[in-house]
Design an enzyme around this catalytic site. Structure first.
Site, PDB file in Angstrom:
ATOM      1  N   LYS A 214       0.846  -1.206   0.000  1.00  0.00           N
ATOM      2  CA  LYS A 214       0.000   0.000   0.000  1.00  0.00           C
ATOM      3  C   LYS A 214       0.874   1.247   0.000  1.00  0.00           C
ATOM      4  CE  LYS A 214      -3.720   2.106   2.794  1.00  0.00           C
ATOM      5  NZ  LYS A 214      -4.485   1.949   4.047  1.00  0.00           N
TER       6      LYS A 214
ATOM      7  N   SER B  84      -9.269   2.258   3.356  1.00  0.00           N
ATOM      8  CA  SER B  84      -8.424   2.937   2.408  1.00  0.00           C
ATOM      9  C   SER B  84      -7.497   1.984   1.643  1.00  0.00           C
ATOM     10  CB  SER B  84      -7.596   4.011   3.102  1.00  0.00           C
ATOM     11  OG  SER B  84      -6.892   3.473   4.171  1.00  0.00           O
TER      12      SER B  84
ATOM     13  N   SER C  81      -9.440   0.104   7.640  1.00  0.00           N
ATOM     14  CA  SER C  81      -8.949   0.149   6.267  1.00  0.00           C
ATOM     15  C   SER C  81      -8.315  -1.104   5.692  1.00  0.00           C
ATOM     16  CB  SER C  81      -7.967   1.320   6.119  1.00  0.00           C
ATOM     17  OG  SER C  81      -8.697   2.541   6.178  1.00  0.00           O
TER      18      SER C  81
END
Lengths: 493, 101
Positions: free
Chosen positions: A85, A160, A184
């Site tokens: 990420k 996210s 997330s």
């Protein structure tokens, strides 16, 4: 089914070991899948094909050495392609955090969590899309455009860590790193039908993770099974002196997950099955709990009475911490610098033009909650209610071993559905926030599909440092169900 | 505990917060944030109903204290590494406009 078709961490490591596939071939296949699916998914912000192929070749050389001399020690994930990420630093590779303010920022060091996986032999193929500075539940707050849910590309993958979830669900990568500050990892895992672990606060080093809410942030893993997620978790977990909040508690081994759930006490909290939860979500989660019971677990109700306050508590604490953490983006030492003749204008214009709307909203909210005259009523009060939420869990864990709950009130929503209403977006997080506030671990995994063919996820939450038990329980469930094996149509296209 | 009057943020408050946060905002942004933040704060005001008179705040969920390391110098970033992302660098320093009162 070949290892490449099965596409699990476990299967691919066996195939690399047996020589059935080389890291080069595997990495080339991953890069081909990225090429094919990126136009639809937009899971990546930065792709690293050259670096990945070089790493794959280096891995293959080590495998060859090992075949000549099996006494050579090999790192356990040697040659495995993964994605990271884009809020986790990898030296020499751009790290944008989904923001324009860091569009060209190249970290000079690597996050501990990423370094430990590199030491374990992984091949990083790219940095995945994220809501800006990890603030969001859909990736729609990414300054680089949203990612799509592989099950229905008109819908969000969640956020996210939406890019990571989409990439794993579409079988582009077998595993990916994510982060979980308010849900997330778990929420995108649920929306995309994959397995995701939110780790205990302090279990995995935050060194090199771009800070959003420092008392809430955690590094986690997304993969297509609990068994696979555990393999990456094991490499990252453990004390790091470079993170002042890293804990020296021993890491319970997760290499043997077949203990089953006989006698496991599972608590089901009424407070998570409130009005507003989609009936198909509730049904799927309750069916899964019944399945655990069939496997020998003991299910009982538990009370988590302060659950309803988790949302307002989080949306005061997280923005407050974010307002402090994002003060460093001032255009002076790194990041976007707007034209300005005074330092004051430098700060205000760089930040005003570099940050997106949601980030600015949270900075404003946090600044207000911490400001003179309002600190006690908002921030201090939130920190006290946080104690009550934490105590709810502590009390529950004197009666049960794990807590079962839905991850989100609905399945994946449509792109654009909540863009005009931030509060409606925040409500997507109601079931995930409490674990971050209490610092406890949570493992999300698929437990069904709704009538539109969208994945439904559930989560098991455990006491601090109780990840092993969560992996064991989810693994037992995944031995008798096949939700986690289903893949979206575009994965095979 | 006194109930905070969580009515809409005033325009002046929004200006003040933006200044504290060093955010240059357009008029349109200020109007939009004023509305949205007011709604969020109204929602957050429900925390006032919780009796926390005997509760300590949780600053961190951990029970452990941060360990200290021995006071020995260790390598950090080199100057070149530190300047790698500098928007403007001169003479091995970050170049900024003059600070004005």
């Amino acid at each position: 089914m070949s290892a490449l078709e099965e596409f699990t961490v476990t299967g691919l490591m066996a195939a690399l070991r047996s020589g059935e596939v080389s890291s080069r071939a595997l990495t080339e296949e991953v890069l081909a899948r990225i090429d094919r699916l990126e136009p639809q998914l937009h899971a990546f912000i930065t792709q690293m094909p050259e670096r990945a192929l070089n790493a794959a070749d280096a891995a293959d050389r080590r495998w060859q050495e090992w075949r000549k001399d099996p006494s050579v020690e090999l790192p356990p994930l040697l040659g495995l392609p993964v994605a990271v990420k884009d809020v986790l630093s990898l030296a020499g590779v751009r790290c944008t955090c989904g923001s324009k303010i860091l569009e060209n920022f190249v970290p000079p060091y690597t996050a501990t969590s990423v370094q430990r996986l590199l030491d374990a032999g992984v091949v990083v193929v790219g940095k995945t899309n994220t809501d800006e500075f990890a603030m969001g539940s859909s990736t729609e707050n990414s300054a680089y455009g949203p990612s799509a849910n592989p099950w229905d590309t008109q819908r969000v993958p969640g956020g996210s860590s939406g890019g990571s979830a989409a990439a794993v669900a579409a079988r582009v990568v077998p595993a990916a790193l994510g982060t979980d500050t308010g849900g997330s990892v778990r929420q995108p895992a649920a929306y995309c039908g994959v397995t995701g672990i939110k780790t205990t606060y302090g279990r995995v080093s935050r060194y090199g993770l771009v800070a959003y809410g420092s008392s809430l942030d955690s590094v986690g893993v997304l993969a297509s099974s609990a068994e696979d997620a555990a393999l990456l978790f094991a490499q990252m977990a453990g004390y790091d002196p470079r993170d002042a909040t890293s804990v020296q508690a021993p890491v319970e081994p997760v290499d043997r997950l077949d203990g089953g759930v006989r006698g496991l006490r599972i608590g089901v909290p009424d407070e998570y099955f409130v009005a507003g939860i989609h009936p198909e979500v509730e049904q799927a989660v309750k069916a899964a709990v019944a399945a655990f019971e069939d496997l020998g677990a003991e299910v009982q109700p538990v009370r988590l009475p302060h659950t309803e306050y988790a949302l307002p508590v989080y949306y005061l604490i997280a923005p407050a911490e974010a307002s402090a953490n994002l003060a460093r983006y001032d255009g002076v030492r790194f990041g976007l610098r707007a034209p300005a003749d005074t330092v004051s204008d430098l700060f205000c214009r760089s930040r005003g033009s570099g940050f997106g709307a949601e980030v600015k909203r949270r900075i404003m909210l946090g600044t207000y909650a911490l400001s003179a005259g309002y600190y006690d009523a908002y921030y201090a009060q939130a920190q006290k209610v946080r104690t009550l939420i934490k105590q709810d869990f502590e009390r529950a864990y004197t009666q049960v071993d794990v807590i079962a709950a839905p991850v989100a009130p609905s399945t994946a929503f449509r792109l654009g559905e909540h863009t005009d209403d931030p509060l409606a977006m925040y409500l997507e997080d109601v079931f995930t926030l409490p674990a971050n506030l209490a610092g406890v671990p949570g493992l999300a995994f698929p437990c069904g599909f709704d009538s539109q063919g969208l994945p439904v996820g559930m989560q098991l939450m455990g006491p601090h440092f109780g990840e092993a038990q969560l992996f064991r329980a989810a693994h037992a469930y995944q031995q008798v169900t096949s939700w986690h094996l289903r893949r979206p149509a575009l994965a095979s296209a | 505990m006194d109930i905070i009057d969580a009515m809409s943020l005033t325009r002046q408050e929004v200006d003040h917060i933006a200044e504290l946060a060093r955010l240059e905002l357009t008029e349109e942004e200020k109007a939009r944030y004023r509305e949205q933040l007011s709604a969020i704060l109204d929602y957050a005001a429900r925390l006032q109903a919780v009796d926390t008179s005997h509760i300590s705040p949780t600053a961190t969920v951990l029970n452990t204290r941060s360990p200290l390391r021995p006071d020995e110098p260790a390598a950090g970033l080199t100057i070149d590494e530190a300047l790698q992302n500098a928007p403007r660098a001169e003479q091995r320093q970050f170049r900024v406009p003059p600070v004005q009162e």
